[in-house]
Design a protein around this motif. Structure first.
Motif, PDB file in Angstrom:
ATOM      1  N   VAL A 146     -84.296  -7.345 -54.833  1.00 46.95           N
ATOM      2  CA  VAL A 146     -83.379  -5.810 -54.804  1.00 46.95           C
ATOM      3  C   VAL A 146     -83.374  -4.966 -56.013  1.00 46.95           C
ATOM      4  O   VAL A 146     -82.920  -6.066 -56.913  1.00 46.95           O
ATOM      5  N   GLN A 147     -83.103  -4.017 -56.271  1.00 46.97           N
ATOM      6  CA  GLN A 147     -83.259  -2.817 -56.759  1.00 46.97           C
ATOM      7  C   GLN A 147     -81.528  -2.308 -57.471  1.00 46.97           C
ATOM      8  O   GLN A 147     -81.396  -1.845 -56.363  1.00 46.97           O
ATOM      9  N   ARG A 148     -81.226  -2.867 -58.676  1.00 42.54           N
ATOM     10  CA  ARG A 148     -79.579  -1.974 -58.352  1.00 42.54           C
ATOM     11  C   ARG A 148     -80.400  -1.247 -60.455  1.00 42.54           C
ATOM     12  O   ARG A 148     -80.216  -1.220 -60.671  1.00 42.54           O
ATOM     13  N   GLU A 149     -78.664  -0.317 -59.734  1.00 46.96           N
ATOM     14  CA  GLU A 149     -78.404   0.133 -60.914  1.00 46.96           C
ATOM     15  C   GLU A 149     -76.744  -0.062 -61.846  1.00 46.96           C
ATOM     16  O   GLU A 149     -76.565  -0.761 -60.537  1.00 46.96           O
ATOM     17  N   ALA A 150     -77.164   0.403 -62.713  1.00 42.91           N
ATOM     18  CA  ALA A 150     -75.378  -0.045 -63.766  1.00 42.91           C
ATOM     19  C   ALA A 150     -75.097   0.748 -64.994  1.00 42.91           C
ATOM     20  O   ALA A 150     -76.583   1.381 -65.196  1.00 42.91           O
ATOM     21  N   SER A 151     -74.323   1.348 -65.501  1.00 44.74           N
ATOM     22  CA  SER A 151     -74.215   1.191 -66.667  1.00 44.74           C
ATOM     23  C   SER A 151     -72.331   1.502 -66.611  1.00 44.74           C
ATOM     24  O   SER A 151     -71.528   0.427 -65.905  1.00 44.74           O
ATOM     25  N   GLY A 152     -72.195   2.065 -68.566  1.00 42.57           N
ATOM     26  CA  GLY A 152     -70.860   1.135 -68.796  1.00 42.57           C
ATOM     27  C   GLY A 152     -70.919   1.999 -69.874  1.00 42.57           C
ATOM     28  O   GLY A 152     -71.698   2.616 -70.860  1.00 42.57           O
ATOM     29  N   GLY A 157     -62.602  -1.584 -79.656  1.00 47.30           N
ATOM     30  CA  GLY A 157     -62.240  -3.370 -79.779  1.00 47.30           C
ATOM     31  C   GLY A 157     -63.107  -4.265 -78.713  1.00 47.30           C
ATOM     32  O   GLY A 157     -62.935  -5.377 -78.142  1.00 47.30           O
ATOM     33  N   GLY A 158     -63.725  -3.092 -77.576  1.00 53.60           N
ATOM     34  CA  GLY A 158     -64.369  -4.036 -76.677  1.00 53.60           C
ATOM     35  C   GLY A 158     -66.087  -4.902 -77.512  1.00 53.60           C
ATOM     36  O   GLY A 158     -66.351  -4.428 -78.345  1.00 53.60           O
ATOM     37  N   SER A 159     -66.678  -5.080 -76.230  1.00 53.94           N
ATOM     38  CA  SER A 159     -68.239  -5.271 -76.340  1.00 53.94           C
ATOM     39  C   SER A 159     -68.701  -5.189 -76.011  1.00 53.94           C
ATOM     40  O   SER A 159     -68.872  -4.902 -73.844  1.00 53.94           O
ATOM     41  N   LEU A 160     -70.349  -5.649 -75.957  1.00 55.17           N
ATOM     42  CA  LEU A 160     -71.374  -5.405 -74.923  1.00 55.17           C
ATOM     43  C   LEU A 160     -71.125  -6.304 -73.085  1.00 55.17           C
ATOM     44  O   LEU A 160     -70.686  -5.718 -72.063  1.00 55.17           O
ATOM     45  N   SER A 161     -70.852  -7.765 -73.529  1.00 54.94           N
ATOM     46  CA  SER A 161     -70.213  -8.712 -72.853  1.00 54.94           C
ATOM     47  C   SER A 161     -69.339  -8.410 -72.437  1.00 54.94           C
ATOM     48  O   SER A 161     -69.341  -8.561 -70.829  1.00 54.94           O
ATOM     49  N   ASP A 162     -67.798  -7.690 -72.194  1.00 54.87           N
ATOM     50  CA  ASP A 162     -66.077  -7.568 -71.568  1.00 54.87           C
ATOM     51  C   ASP A 162     -67.236  -6.224 -70.762  1.00 54.87           C
ATOM     52  O   ASP A 162     -66.936  -6.500 -69.493  1.00 54.87           O
ATOM     53  N   VAL A 163     -67.629  -5.487 -70.464  1.00 59.84           N
ATOM     54  CA  VAL A 163     -68.193  -4.030 -69.715  1.00 59.84           C
ATOM     55  C   VAL A 163     -69.084  -5.022 -68.712  1.00 59.84           C
ATOM     56  O   VAL A 163     -69.010  -5.035 -67.252  1.00 59.84           O
ATOM     57  N   PHE A 188     -74.092  -6.393 -83.066  1.00 58.02           N
ATOM     58  CA  PHE A 188     -72.934  -6.602 -83.759  1.00 58.02           C
ATOM     59  C   PHE A 188     -72.023  -5.519 -84.197  1.00 58.02           C
ATOM     60  O   PHE A 188     -70.705  -6.151 -84.801  1.00 58.02           O
ATOM     61  N   LYS A 189     -72.639  -4.659 -84.320  1.00 57.70           N
ATOM     62  CA  LYS A 189     -71.821  -3.961 -84.615  1.00 57.70           C
ATOM     63  C   LYS A 189     -71.752  -2.358 -83.960  1.00 57.70           C
ATOM     64  O   LYS A 189     -72.230  -1.125 -83.854  1.00 57.70           O
ATOM     65  N   LEU A 190     -71.073  -2.582 -82.018  1.00 58.66           N
ATOM     66  CA  LEU A 190     -71.362  -1.609 -81.353  1.00 58.66           C
ATOM     67  C   LEU A 190     -69.916  -0.430 -81.996  1.00 58.66           C
ATOM     68  O   LEU A 190     -68.913  -0.830 -82.598  1.00 58.66           O
ATOM     69  N   ASP A 191     -70.400   0.364 -81.507  1.00 62.99           N
ATOM     70  CA  ASP A 191     -69.302   1.529 -81.817  1.00 62.99           C
ATOM     71  C   ASP A 191     -68.370   2.036 -80.483  1.00 62.99           C
ATOM     72  O   ASP A 191     -68.995   1.536 -78.994  1.00 62.99           O
ATOM     73  N   ALA A 192     -67.096   1.991 -80.167  1.00 62.18           N
ATOM     74  CA  ALA A 192     -66.806   2.295 -79.176  1.00 62.18           C
ATOM     75  C   ALA A 192     -67.316   4.025 -78.117  1.00 62.18           C
ATOM     76  O   ALA A 192     -67.354   4.737 -79.181  1.00 62.18           O
ATOM     77  N   GLY A 193     -67.425   4.277 -77.557  1.00 61.75           N
ATOM     78  CA  GLY A 193     -68.330   4.968 -77.269  1.00 61.75           C
ATOM     79  C   GLY A 193     -69.353   4.663 -76.175  1.00 61.75           C
ATOM     80  O   GLY A 193     -70.397   5.818 -76.650  1.00 61.75           O
ATOM     81  N   HIS A 223     -76.452   4.613 -79.210  1.00 56.35           N
ATOM     82  CA  HIS A 223     -75.791   4.307 -80.036  1.00 56.35           C
ATOM     83  C   HIS A 223     -75.310   4.940 -81.290  1.00 56.35           C
ATOM     84  O   HIS A 223     -76.509   5.696 -81.942  1.00 56.35           O
ATOM     85  N   ARG A 224     -74.354   5.428 -81.306  1.00 52.80           N
ATOM     86  CA  ARG A 224     -73.681   6.156 -82.725  1.00 52.80           C
ATOM     87  C   ARG A 224     -74.574   7.350 -82.196  1.00 52.80           C
ATOM     88  O   ARG A 224     -74.887   8.428 -83.152  1.00 52.80           O
TER      89      ARG A 224
END
Length: 426
Positions: A146-152, A157-163, A188-193, A223-224
């Protein structure tokens, strides 16, 4: 007599990997499942279950395969034959606690086990047929994709895994995304947004039983403020699947951006660093430090030959790899090495584990990067890219990519969805 003594010893050894044998007899009695007699035809594993008495259970701690079979009246010679002829198909010493199994027994008064089915995972299983000549073979359940879509959007202060976790998306997508962009984005250095969109697959058995996430078909990561597209495409000329961007450039690079999948960038390459311990004198730091718990796997950032795998002074235990005539890398303060001098290693291979050997104030790996014999900052280097898609293959790639990119661009980000709801329900 010697023959049967050998058979007895073989059965004793047929145990689940790493389990406590002393509890086997108790666990075996507790694990006895109630037989099921089916009145209607049900097909499973390629058998009509109504033709048998069905026993369904899971491997318990202390279970021994030989005991399990003899309790269900399978003769020792057949068990021994299985272990000798089919050890590559079904290694009875590696049955794992918690994995389901099914025994199909004859419906007559003897109730002898005719079929044993062991589920290796939710999709793959192994059949052992004791009916005539002993036979073992692997099977696979029918899987629906089954094909799914997602976004975040990455919060402050969050991370990819949190989302990913918050949206109840399979955690495997964290590894998949970080793997796709391992050469282009420093996770290791993702930014908010920072934000992402993905089109991915989920696997289901019998249309309803979730069997895990599949691969990512397409992804967008901003990213940025800079967009990075990735489209999975099977390169027929190389017979492999690679990820390419909207211009048919390969996302893969000769080097990974970091030697860890997950961790924290704790100290950068800095030739003017001053340390209080040394009276604030300049002590150049020619490495890039990544902090992570002790035991975290350290990865080779590129293919190459191990030139050193030893322990020396403040470096502690370390590995050094020569990648070609231009580049070399070094990985310090390991708990232990996983490679030896002279070995050839592939990009992403585990070469050791995070430790605290040598001069270090906490568990981390000091990653050092040489270019033409001089140590440089790997995060500032423009790393050489893999070959782009061949010109002759590009028309077919763009024809494949265009509709997928349109679908990807139409996936809304969470804040856009919220704004739309507010508009509809003021």
């Amino acid at each position: 007599m010697r023959k049967y003594w050998g058979l007895f010893l073989a059965c004793i050894l047929l145990s689940s990997c790493g389990d406590d044998k002393s509890t086997s007899s108790v666990a075996a009695e507790d694990a006895t499942a109630q037989p099921i007699i089916l009145e209607r035809n049900i097909e499973k594993y390629g058998f009509n279950l109504s033709d048998y008495i069905v026993v369904e259970d899971t491997i318990k701690r202390g279970d021994i395969f030989g005991d399990l079979m003899t309790r269900n009246k399978v003769d020792y010679p057949k068990i021994y034959e299985l272990t000798q002829r089919f050890k590559d198909t079904f290694d009875v010493r590696r049955i794992r606690v918690g994995n389901p199994y099914t025994i199909l027994k004859s419906k007559d008064t003897s109730q002898v086990a005719k079929i044993f089915v062991y589920e290796n995972d939710p999709i793959n299983y192994t059949v052992v047929d004791f009916r005539d000549t002993v036979l073992a073979y692997k099977g696979r359940k029918e899987v629906k994709i089954v094909q799914r879509e997602a976004s975040g959007v990455i919060p402050q202060g969050g991370s990819l895994s949190d989302v990913i976790v918050k949206q109840n998306i399979d955690y495997l997508m964290v590894n998949e995304l970080s793997g796709i962009y391992a050469w282009t984005i420093d996770f290791f250095k993702l930014d908010a947004g920072d934000k992402f969109r993905i089109i991915y697959e989920e696997k289901y058995i019998n249309d309803s039983i979730y069997a895990g996430a599949g691969s990512i078909k397409a992804a967008y990561f901003e990213h940025r403020g800079e967009p990075f597209y990735a489209f999975a495409y099977h390169n027929d000329s190389l017979d492999i699947k690679e990820y390419y961007d909207q211009e048919a450039n390969n996302l893969r690079r000769t080097f990974l951006r970091a030697p860890l999948k997950f961790g924290r960038l704790s100290s950068r390459y800095n030739l003017k660093r001053k340390i209080r311990y040394y009276g604030y004198k300049v002590r150049p730091h020619k490495g890039t430090d990544y902090a992570a718990p002790i035991g975290t796997p350290i990865l080779a950032t590129a293919d190459g030959i191990v030139t050193e795998s030893t322990r020396r002074g403040g470096n502690g235990k370390y590995v050094k790899i020569r990648h070609n005539g231009t580049y070399s890398t070094q990985y310090l303060h390991m708990k232990a090495q996983n490679v030896r001098r002279g070995e050839y290693v592939k990009q992403g291979e585990v070469i050791g584990w995070i430790g605290m050997t040598g001069n270090t104030g906490g568990p981390h790996v000091c990653y050092r990067f040489w270019k033409n014999g001089r140590q440089v900052d790997p995060l500032r280097e423009k790393l050489p890219a893999a070959e782009p898609l061949a010109e002759i293959l590009r028309p077919a790639y763009f024809e494949f990519m265009d509709p997928v990119k349109t679908q990807l661009d139409c996936i809304e980000f969470p804040e856009e969805q919220a704004e739309e709801l507010l508009t509809l329900n003021p």
